[in-house]
Scaffold this motif. Structure first.
Motif, PDB file in Angstrom:
ATOM      1  N   ARG A   1       0.814  -1.217   0.000  1.00 12.99           N
ATOM      2  CA  ARG A   1       0.000   0.000   0.000  1.00 12.99           C
ATOM      3  C   ARG A   1       0.841   1.258   0.000  1.00 12.99           C
ATOM      4  O   ARG A   1       0.522   2.235  -0.687  1.00 12.99           O
ATOM      5  N   ASN A   2       1.894   1.257   0.814  1.00  9.68           N
ATOM      6  CA  ASN A   2       2.703   2.471   0.898  1.00  9.68           C
ATOM      7  C   ASN A   2       3.439   2.751  -0.420  1.00  9.68           C
ATOM      8  O   ASN A   2       3.664   3.903  -0.792  1.00  9.68           O
ATOM      9  N   VAL A   3       3.791   1.696  -1.157  1.00  8.50           N
ATOM     10  CA  VAL A   3       4.415   1.884  -2.469  1.00  8.50           C
ATOM     11  C   VAL A   3       3.405   2.494  -3.447  1.00  8.50           C
ATOM     12  O   VAL A   3       3.731   3.394  -4.218  1.00  8.50           O
ATOM     13  N   ASN A   4       2.169   2.010  -3.378  1.00  8.18           N
ATOM     14  CA  ASN A   4       1.123   2.556  -4.255  1.00  8.18           C
ATOM     15  C   ASN A   4       0.826   4.022  -3.922  1.00  8.18           C
ATOM     16  O   ASN A   4       0.622   4.841  -4.819  1.00  8.18           O
ATOM     17  N   ALA A   5       0.797   4.344  -2.639  1.00 12.28           N
ATOM     18  CA  ALA A   5       0.543   5.726  -2.236  1.00 12.28           C
ATOM     19  C   ALA A   5       1.667   6.639  -2.723  1.00 12.28           C
ATOM     20  O   ALA A   5       1.423   7.740  -3.233  1.00 12.28           O
ATOM     21  N   LEU A   6       2.908   6.173  -2.584  1.00 11.24           N
ATOM     22  CA  LEU A   6       4.052   6.940  -3.067  1.00 11.24           C
ATOM     23  C   LEU A   6       3.979   7.099  -4.585  1.00 11.24           C
ATOM     24  O   LEU A   6       4.297   8.167  -5.131  1.00 11.24           O
ATOM     25  N   GLY A   7       3.528   6.045  -5.271  1.00 11.10           N
ATOM     26  CA  GLY A   7       3.392   6.109  -6.717  1.00 11.10           C
ATOM     27  C   GLY A   7       2.349   7.122  -7.150  1.00 11.10           C
ATOM     28  O   GLY A   7       2.540   7.838  -8.141  1.00 11.10           O
ATOM     29  N   LEU A   8       1.243   7.199  -6.423  1.00 13.32           N
ATOM     30  CA  LEU A   8       0.210   8.183  -6.748  1.00 13.32           C
ATOM     31  C   LEU A   8       0.760   9.603  -6.599  1.00 13.32           C
ATOM     32  O   LEU A   8       0.522  10.470  -7.448  1.00 13.32           O
ATOM     33  N   LEU A   9       1.508   9.847  -5.520  1.00 14.08           N
ATOM     34  CA  LEU A   9       2.112  11.164  -5.301  1.00 14.08           C
ATOM     35  C   LEU A   9       3.115  11.487  -6.405  1.00 14.08           C
ATOM     36  O   LEU A   9       3.126  12.600  -6.953  1.00 14.08           O
ATOM     37  N   THR A  10       3.946  10.512  -6.743  1.00 16.10           N
ATOM     38  CA  THR A  10       4.957  10.715  -7.779  1.00 16.10           C
ATOM     39  C   THR A  10       4.299  10.996  -9.129  1.00 16.10           C
ATOM     40  O   THR A  10       4.704  11.908  -9.860  1.00 16.10           O
ATOM     41  N   GLY A  11       3.293  10.203  -9.462  1.00  9.45           N
ATOM     42  CA  GLY A  11       2.607  10.371 -10.731  1.00  9.45           C
ATOM     43  C   GLY A  11       1.947  11.731 -10.855  1.00  9.45           C
ATOM     44  O   GLY A  11       2.033  12.391 -11.903  1.00  9.45           O
TER      45      GLY A  11
END
Length: 228
Positions: free
Chosen positions: A168-178
Motif C-alpha cells: 500500500r505504501n508503495v502505491n501511495a508513493l506512486g500516486l504522489l509521484t505520478g
C-alpha cells in the motif's frame, strides 16, 4: 532468475541513474542554470568544450541507461500486474512510450553535445545557438516534462492497488509521484514539480525494486507496509 527479480534490479538501476544525475546536476551543472528556465547556453557550450565527456556521461546515464532499465521494469511490472489484463495493457503501453521518449531525449542530448563541441572552435555563438535548439527538442521529448512518466506511474499504482500486487505504501508513493509528474505540464510549476517528481521517483523506484526482489508473496507485505 525470475522476471520479477530482474525487474527489481532494473528498478534499482533506474533509481541509481536518478541519483547520479542529481549529484552531477547539483555539483557541476546547477551553477550554469541547468535544469531551470535560466539556463545559459553560452556557459553550457563553454563547459562542453572543456569537459565534453562529463556531459556525454551524464546524458547517457540519466537517459540511455535509464530508458533501457525502464523497458525491463515496464515488462516485469506488467507481468506482475497481469490479474488486471485491460488496465495492465494500458499501463504497459504508457511505460514503453515513456522509455522511448527518454531514450530519444538522450540521443538528441548527446548529438547536441557532439555538434556543439565541433562547432565551438569556429563559432562559439553558433555553437550555443545550435545547442539551445537541440536542447529544446530534448526537453520536448521528455527532459523538460514528466507527463508520460507521471501517467505510467499513476497507472501502475492504480493497477497494483486493484490487484494487491504491491504494498500500500508503495502505491501511495506512486500516486504522489505520478501526480507530481503531471503537474510539470504547467510552465510556472515545471521546475518545482520536476524536482518533486525526481526525488519521489527515486524513492518509488527503490520501493518497487525491493518489492519485486522479495521472494514469493505477490500480495505479501513489503517495504514497511501491507499489500494494498
Amino acid at each position: 532468475m525470475t522476471l520479477s527479480r530482474i525487474g527489481g534490479f532494473a528498478a534499482l538501476v533506474c533509481a541509481a541513474t536518478y541519483l547520479i544525475g542529481f549529484a552531477l546536476l547539483v555539483t557541476l551543472l546547477a551553477p550554469l542554470g541547468f535544469g531551470t528556465s535560466r539556463i545559459d547556453p553560452a556557459a553550457i557550450v563553454t563547459f562542453i568544450d572543456a569537459r565534453p565527456g562529463v556531459m556525454i556521461a551524464w546524458n547517457t546515464t540519466i537517459y540511455v541507461v535509464n530508458a533501457l532499465a525502464l523497458v525491463v521494469l515496464v515488462v516485469a511490472l506488467a507481468h506482475r500486474l497481469s490479474p488486471a489484463p485491460g488496465l495492465v495493457d494500458v499501463t504497459r503501453g504508457f511505460g514503453l512510450i515513456w522509455a522511448a521518449l527518454v531514450l530519444g531525449a538522450g540521443m538528441i542530448a548527446n548529438v547536441a553535445v557532439e555538434r556543439a563541441a565541433v562547432l565551438f572552435a569556429e563559432d562559439p555563438v553558433a555553437a550555443a545557438d545550435l545547442w539551445a535548439v537541440l536542447h529544446a527538442i530534448e526537453l520536448g521529448l521528455g527532459g523538460g516534462n514528466e507527463i508520460a512518466g507521471g501517467i505510467w506511474i499513476l497507472c501502475v499504482s492504480i493497477a497494483a492497488g486493484r490487484t494487491r500486487r504491491l504494498p500500500r505504501n508503495v502505491n501511495a508513493l506512486g500516486l504522489l509521484t505520478g501526480l507530481g509528474g503531471l503537474v510539470t505540464i504547467f510552465p510556472p510549476l515545471g521546475d518545482v514539480a520536476g524536482a518533486v517528481f525526481g526525488v519521489s521517483a527515486i524513492a518509488w523506484f527503490i520501493a518497487v525494486g525491493v518489492a519485486l526482489l522479495r521472494r514469493g508473496g505477490t500480495a505479501a507485505a513489503g517495504v514497511g507496509g501491507r499489500a494494498a
